[in-house]
Scaffold this active site. Structure first.
Site, PDB file in Angstrom:
ATOM      1  N   GLY A 130       0.827  -1.209   0.000  1.00 59.20           N
ATOM      2  CA  GLY A 130       0.000   0.000   0.000  1.00 59.20           C
ATOM      3  C   GLY A 130       0.856   1.252   0.000  1.00 59.20           C
ATOM      4  N   SER A 222       2.794  -6.414  -4.804  1.00 54.72           N
ATOM      5  CA  SER A 222       2.077  -5.150  -4.878  1.00 54.72           C
ATOM      6  C   SER A 222       3.073  -3.986  -4.800  1.00 54.72           C
ATOM      7  CB  SER A 222       1.029  -5.093  -3.759  1.00 54.72           C
ATOM      8  OG  SER A 222       0.216  -3.972  -3.873  1.00 54.72           O
ATOM      9  N   ASP A 302     -13.171 -20.385 -21.513  1.00 52.65           N
ATOM     10  CA  ASP A 302     -12.649 -21.460 -20.672  1.00 52.65           C
ATOM     11  C   ASP A 302     -12.086 -22.622 -21.494  1.00 52.65           C
ATOM     12  OD1 ASP A 302     -12.110 -23.353 -18.764  1.00 52.65           O
ATOM     13  OD2 ASP A 302     -14.105 -23.383 -17.859  1.00 52.65           O
ATOM     14  N   ASP A 477      -5.994  -9.623 -11.376  1.00 48.29           N
ATOM     15  CA  ASP A 477      -5.587  -8.526 -10.486  1.00 48.29           C
ATOM     16  C   ASP A 477      -6.390  -7.276 -10.838  1.00 48.29           C
ATOM     17  OD1 ASP A 477      -4.203  -6.327  -9.265  1.00 48.29           O
ATOM     18  OD2 ASP A 477      -2.402  -7.557  -9.131  1.00 48.29           O
ATOM     19  N   HIS A 514      -5.482  -9.723  -6.540  1.00 49.20           N
ATOM     20  CA  HIS A 514      -4.293  -8.959  -6.177  1.00 49.20           C
ATOM     21  C   HIS A 514      -3.451  -9.711  -5.146  1.00 49.20           C
ATOM     22  CE1 HIS A 514      -1.728  -5.558  -6.028  1.00 49.20           C
ATOM     23  NE2 HIS A 514      -1.948  -5.310  -4.761  1.00 49.20           N
TER      24      HIS A 514
HETATM   25 CA    CA Z   1      -9.835 -23.921 -19.145  1.00 51.47          CA
END
Ligand code: CA
Length: 586
Positions: A130, A222, A302, A477, A514
């Site tokens: 942060g 981060s 997918d 993220d 994240h």
């Molecule tokens: Ca897949």
């Protein structure tokens, strides 16, 4: 202010829990050795000769700690970390460059170093999170590892990066981001403090153990990932191996991206004819609406990796050409109702996917790739806040004060009302704003971008000294886009004629938010991989990864592949668990 504080705590909890490791297996320390170490530890106070590279350095605390379960963490309730067994060690705190800033605040760089009695000859610096301003526990919690680094015998360093949240938080000047009003504090946060504390720690280690570490490592995610990148690019001699997770190496531009995304969600509220408030922002997508978004993205992408398993193995193949028709199938035929998405909602998603742009179309920050983790709770808290509005979006609660204080020149005080932060973001002008990011305005001698960015593809020094860099990054993220990280790696690869993977590898984690979480195999030991690479010249062909208890498929295993490779099922293969085996291809 309550909303701001609440969300800052949430952020800290997210960032810290990402680094939480398991318990240690450290045994009892030998009494005689401990007694000798206790004396040696105390000797530091009594004048052990340390040649401080920075003359203003002084120690503020030295205490020998016996082996045992670590003390409960200080901090707000509800964010306690798992306590680890720690070995006997010398626990040292120090400070340097104590001064009064141009904003009248008293600043210093504080550091925290733990030196184990039974040292393994190695040094680890842990990254911040942060807006920093916390000293750090210097235990070296390593996501995915069996024990914290200190329990493995590492000397471990943490630092506050040049400001102290307990002392330098000024509500009317954007709370914990108030340090952005002082040029030196801003520069120390951006990266200037890194070399200073690392050199101090190495001097102390040298004096204490009588020799320098054989290997030095950095581990962070981060903001900590930004620090790892700054070290590799700007201070290449300090560390042999660096794990820079979800690197915020474009921090000022990512903050512009946060404002962009908030405006996108605000447009949904406006299209409903409602006033844009922090609470209404959270309701611009209901949990069910985000569920539809996830379904549409999975329906589109997918199976493209060879297996419909809830994981989009190759985010680059998940294009808008595939996703938009699936979103259109879920669009309401009339007014917004349960079970369908409004046109304004779909437009907001497209804006987030496209990324922040100036009025003439110039890309200001990367867009976010369609992925299975869109709409996961962590993603939602960053982007939107909680559905009931009780928890403010981190993009507003932390993004706005940081953007106004730290990433713009001149800095601007927003006051202490969270509604003022929201108003700032909603009124943010992307043309003028991006100019403020590059402006050099007295008393600042560098722009906010120069102070805070660490996105250079020039790794000449790090590469020449044999350094190794691992960059895990969640594809979902919600604050630092993996597109930016992938573009950076492509630039590095061009610079080194297709040989970037010899020393730096990015590992996209499909579905992960994240630093952790999401529908993802987010448990992996990047630290073991970097030590193997540095010490045994064993480059990671993949990172074994496992889904945690909160994933849709706890315990599922997949390899994480170095970008641009992707994991694909081996045709005809069936492993013991009934799933195919996977290989990295591409
Ligand atoms: Ca897949």
């Amino acid at each position: 202010m309550v909303g701001l504080r609440f969300s800052s705590v949430t952020l800290t909890a997210i960032l810290l829990s990402a680094c939480a490791g398991g318990s240690s297996t450290a045994g009892p320390a030998q009494t005689a050795q401990t007694a000798g170490s206790a004396k040696r530890c105390q000797g530091l106070v009594e004048g052990l000769a340390v040649r401080w590279p920075e003359a203003s350095t002084r120690l503020t605390g030295v205490v020998h700690r016996e082996a045992g379960l670590e003390q409960p963490q200080q901090g707000p309730p509800g964010m306690a970390l798992p306590r680890a067994n720690l070995p006997a060690h010398c626990d040292i705190t120090g400070v340097m460059q104590e001064r009064t800033g141009v904003d009248g605040q008293d600043y210093a760089i504080r550091f925290h170093l733990r030196l184990p009695d039974d040292w393994n000859g190695r040094f680890l610096m842990q990254g911040g999170g942060g807006t920093n301003g916390e000293l750090g526990d210097a235990v070296g919690r390593l996501a995915g590892a069996s024990a914290p680094a200190l329990a493995q015998g590492f000397a471990v360093l943490a630092q506050d990066s040049g400001h102290d949240n307990a002392r330098n938080t000024v509500p009317e000047r954007n709370g914990a981001a108030a340090f952005g009003f002082d040029p030196q504090a801003r520069a120390d946060y951006g990266g200037d403090s890194l070399e200073k504390v690392a050199l101090a720690a190495k001097a102390l280690i040298g004096a204490y153990y009588g020799g320098q570490p054989r290997y030095s490592y950095f581990f962070g995610c981060s903001k900590g990932g930004q620090e790892g990148m700054a070290l590799a690019q700007q201070y290449p001699d300090l560390f042999d191996g660096i794990v820079a997770g979800a690197p915020g190496f474009s921090l000022p531009r990512a903050a512009i991206g946060e404002a962009w995304n908030t405006q996108a969600f605000a447009s949904v509220v406006k299209a409903d004819g409602r006033q844009v408030t922090l609470a209404n922002l959270g309701s611009s997508f209901s949990p069910a609406d985000l569920g539809l978004v996830g379904q549409a993205i999975l329906a589109a992408c997918d199976a493209g990796d060879g297996l419909a398993d809830g994981i989009i193995g190759d985010f680059r193949q998940c294009t808008s050409d595939k996703v938009l028709p699936k979103l259109a199938e879920r669009r309401c035929s009339g007014a917004k109702a349960d079970g369908c998405l409004s046109a304004a909602q779909i437009e907001a998603l497209e804006l987030i996917h496209g990324g922040a742009r100036s009025s003439d179309g110039k890309q200001l920050y990367a867009g976010f790739p369609w992925d299975a983790g869109w709409g996961d709770m962590g993603w939602r808290i960053w982007m939107l806040g909680s559905p009931d509005g009780g928890m403010t979006a981190i993009n507003v609660a932390m993004g706005a004060p940081s953007l106004a204080s730290v990433f713009s020149s001149p800095p601007r005080a927003l006051g202490s009302d969270p509604a003022a932060s929201l108003a700032y973001v909603l009124g943010y002008d992307f043309d003028r704003g991006s100019a403020a990011l590059d402006a050099v305005v007295p008393p600042f001698t560098r722009s906010a971008w120069e102070d805070n960015a660490a996105r250079s593809s020039n790794l000449d020094g790090f590469r020449a000294r044999g350094g190794k860099l691992i960059v895990p990054h969640g594809v979902s993220d919600p604050v630092f886009s993996i597109n930016d990280t992938a573009d950076w790696w492509d630039e590095v690869n061009r610079r080194y004629n297709g040989r970037a993977a010899d020393f730096t590898r990015v590992f996209p984690v499909p579905g992960m938010g994240h630093c952790q979480g999401g529908p993802a195999t987010d448990n992996f030991d990047a630290f073991a991989a970097i030590t193997n690479w540095v010490e045994r010249d064993s480059a990671p062909a993949s990172l074994p990864a496992k889904a945690g208890p909160m994933a849709p498929w706890p315990g599922r295993e997949r390899p994480l592949c170095p970008y641009p490779q992707v994991a694909r099922p081996v045709k005809g293969s069936v492993a013991m668990n009934g799933e195919p085996t996977f290989e990295c291809v591409g």
